[in-house]
Design a protein around this motif. Sequence first.
Motif, PDB file in Angstrom:
ATOM      1  N   ARG A 188      -2.045  29.858  39.558  1.00  0.00           N
ATOM      2  CA  ARG A 188      -2.798  28.673  39.942  1.00  0.00           C
ATOM      3  C   ARG A 188      -3.809  28.309  38.849  1.00  0.00           C
ATOM      4  O   ARG A 188      -4.347  29.182  38.163  1.00  0.00           O
ATOM      5  CB  ARG A 188      -3.583  28.949  41.236  1.00  0.00           C
ATOM      6  N   TYR A 189      -4.097  27.022  38.701  1.00  0.00           N
ATOM      7  CA  TYR A 189      -5.232  26.590  37.889  1.00  0.00           C
ATOM      8  C   TYR A 189      -6.459  26.630  38.786  1.00  0.00           C
ATOM      9  O   TYR A 189      -6.486  25.984  39.828  1.00  0.00           O
ATOM     10  CB  TYR A 189      -5.020  25.173  37.356  1.00  0.00           C
ATOM     11  N   GLU A 190      -7.462  27.410  38.376  1.00  0.00           N
ATOM     12  CA  GLU A 190      -8.667  27.587  39.194  1.00  0.00           C
ATOM     13  C   GLU A 190      -9.695  26.553  38.747  1.00  0.00           C
ATOM     14  O   GLU A 190     -10.170  26.601  37.612  1.00  0.00           O
ATOM     15  CB  GLU A 190      -9.175  29.020  39.027  1.00  0.00           C
ATOM     16  N   PRO A 191     -10.090  25.607  39.600  1.00  0.00           N
ATOM     17  CA  PRO A 191     -10.849  24.437  39.147  1.00  0.00           C
ATOM     18  C   PRO A 191     -12.328  24.654  38.864  1.00  0.00           C
ATOM     19  O   PRO A 191     -12.949  23.815  38.220  1.00  0.00           O
ATOM     20  CB  PRO A 191     -10.678  23.454  40.312  1.00  0.00           C
ATOM     21  N   SER A 192     -12.929  25.761  39.321  1.00  0.00           N
ATOM     22  CA  SER A 192     -14.365  25.947  39.088  1.00  0.00           C
ATOM     23  C   SER A 192     -14.652  26.773  37.834  1.00  0.00           C
ATOM     24  O   SER A 192     -15.807  27.055  37.531  1.00  0.00           O
ATOM     25  CB  SER A 192     -15.023  26.613  40.305  1.00  0.00           C
ATOM     26  N   LEU A 193     -13.607  27.155  37.094  1.00  0.00           N
ATOM     27  CA  LEU A 193     -13.725  27.907  35.841  1.00  0.00           C
ATOM     28  C   LEU A 193     -14.385  29.278  36.026  1.00  0.00           C
ATOM     29  O   LEU A 193     -15.328  29.641  35.311  1.00  0.00           O
ATOM     30  CB  LEU A 193     -14.479  27.090  34.778  1.00  0.00           C
ATOM     31  N   MET A 194     -13.899  30.027  36.991  1.00  0.00           N
ATOM     32  CA  MET A 194     -14.357  31.402  37.157  1.00  0.00           C
ATOM     33  C   MET A 194     -14.001  32.211  35.919  1.00  0.00           C
ATOM     34  O   MET A 194     -12.978  31.983  35.291  1.00  0.00           O
ATOM     35  CB  MET A 194     -13.657  32.063  38.351  1.00  0.00           C
ATOM     36  N   SER A 195     -14.823  33.208  35.590  1.00  0.00           N
ATOM     37  CA  SER A 195     -14.457  34.140  34.533  1.00  0.00           C
ATOM     38  C   SER A 195     -13.404  35.104  35.071  1.00  0.00           C
ATOM     39  O   SER A 195     -13.138  35.170  36.272  1.00  0.00           O
ATOM     40  CB  SER A 195     -15.678  34.935  34.070  1.00  0.00           C
ATOM     41  N   GLY A 196     -12.821  35.882  34.174  1.00  0.00           N
ATOM     42  CA  GLY A 196     -11.772  36.798  34.583  1.00  0.00           C
ATOM     43  C   GLY A 196     -12.232  37.809  35.609  1.00  0.00           C
ATOM     44  O   GLY A 196     -11.519  38.118  36.572  1.00  0.00           O
ATOM     45  N   THR A 197     -13.450  38.352  35.459  1.00  0.00           N
ATOM     46  CA  THR A 197     -13.956  39.358  36.382  1.00  0.00           C
ATOM     47  C   THR A 197     -14.095  38.795  37.785  1.00  0.00           C
ATOM     48  O   THR A 197     -13.635  39.394  38.764  1.00  0.00           O
ATOM     49  CB  THR A 197     -15.331  39.869  35.919  1.00  0.00           C
ATOM     50  N   VAL A 198     -14.740  37.648  37.906  1.00  0.00           N
ATOM     51  CA  VAL A 198     -14.958  37.042  39.218  1.00  0.00           C
ATOM     52  C   VAL A 198     -13.639  36.596  39.833  1.00  0.00           C
ATOM     53  O   VAL A 198     -13.407  36.761  41.033  1.00  0.00           O
ATOM     54  CB  VAL A 198     -15.951  35.868  39.104  1.00  0.00           C
ATOM     55  N   LYS A 199     -12.753  36.052  39.027  1.00  0.00           N
ATOM     56  CA  LYS A 199     -11.461  35.599  39.534  1.00  0.00           C
ATOM     57  C   LYS A 199     -10.644  36.759  40.097  1.00  0.00           C
ATOM     58  O   LYS A 199      -9.888  36.593  41.056  1.00  0.00           O
ATOM     59  CB  LYS A 199     -10.679  34.899  38.418  1.00  0.00           C
ATOM     60  N   THR A 200     -10.793  37.951  39.521  1.00  0.00           N
ATOM     61  CA  THR A 200     -10.095  39.122  40.037  1.00  0.00           C
ATOM     62  C   THR A 200     -10.449  39.356  41.500  1.00  0.00           C
ATOM     63  O   THR A 200      -9.613  39.818  42.277  1.00  0.00           O
ATOM     64  CB  THR A 200     -10.459  40.368  39.208  1.00  0.00           C
ATOM     65  N   SER A 201     -11.674  39.024  41.886  1.00  0.00           N
ATOM     66  CA  SER A 201     -12.098  39.181  43.275  1.00  0.00           C
ATOM     67  C   SER A 201     -11.793  37.948  44.117  1.00  0.00           C
ATOM     68  O   SER A 201     -11.223  38.050  45.204  1.00  0.00           O
ATOM     69  CB  SER A 201     -13.595  39.471  43.331  1.00  0.00           C
TER      70      SER A 201
END
Length: 298
Positions: A188-201
């Motif tokens: 998925r394209y994540e629209p709020s631009l989370m960093s990799g660490t936060v996106k992992t959660s």
Amino acid sequence: MNKKKLTKSIIAISLSVGVLGYGLTYLTNHDNALAQVTETKEIKKVHFTSSNTETNKINIQNTMLNAIDYYSTVAGSLEYYSKRGGFNLSVTYQNDLSEKPKSYEKTLYNQDTNVKTQAASNDDYEVKAYDGDTLSIYKSGSKERGIASNTTTEKVPPMPLETRNQFKGTTMKERIGATEGEKLYNYRYEPSLMSGTVKTSLLPEDIALGFLEDTTKWDIKGEEKIAGVNTVAIEGTLNANYTERFNAKNFKINVDPHTGIMLQMEVIDDTATVVEALYTKNIEIDNTLNQKLFSSVK
């Protein structure tokens, strides 16, 4: 189309690069993605029980793959430890996934070799703020290492809805393809631009695709409360690729079955030592956010 081989680490180790890189990837690739948009599926919340059934396993997979569709706002903090990477991070974050997504993160770093016994340092940190139009990043530098502080900004317009909804509601089977005999994974394209660490959660599709693809290798063990959230506890065996990468064989994760958010992860070696871990310290889902944080890195 947002495709990649699942051959990298679970998180983006180069976090500062990863933040900007995520925005740049979207800017350079979203036009191609629009040409291949998949049909958007309606998101329905599924009644879940903690019994170890194939139906519940599939529901967990699908919710993790599409986690950003099951909540509107989230704020909290987490820690990430990597023996292999030699670091310990502490991240405070908040994300707004409304019509104009925004994000804020403050990451404290510790790159000492004895990272697991030492807290992340206030002397070396990074703040990222995205207000829906501009991505700003402040790096504190480090007096100890003689690195000066600096601030960068980048215009990143809101993601088109068609791009944001690509692969929305899709299942594990629909996310995995192949070319020339090699698996390819659709993200998925994540629209709020989370960093990799936060996106992992908060959008743990890497974990779902990497750890949970084969439902015979993991089991739902019951329920556990993590940071005030009732989660499903999952334990399993890593595939050959991840066994080699982490020098470990087993994992345990805790997932909120209603949102797909992964609140805890432990990768465990043969001596029962945790070699890679994510721990949520606190989290609030669908509550009011501090809007001022999205526009300031100071």
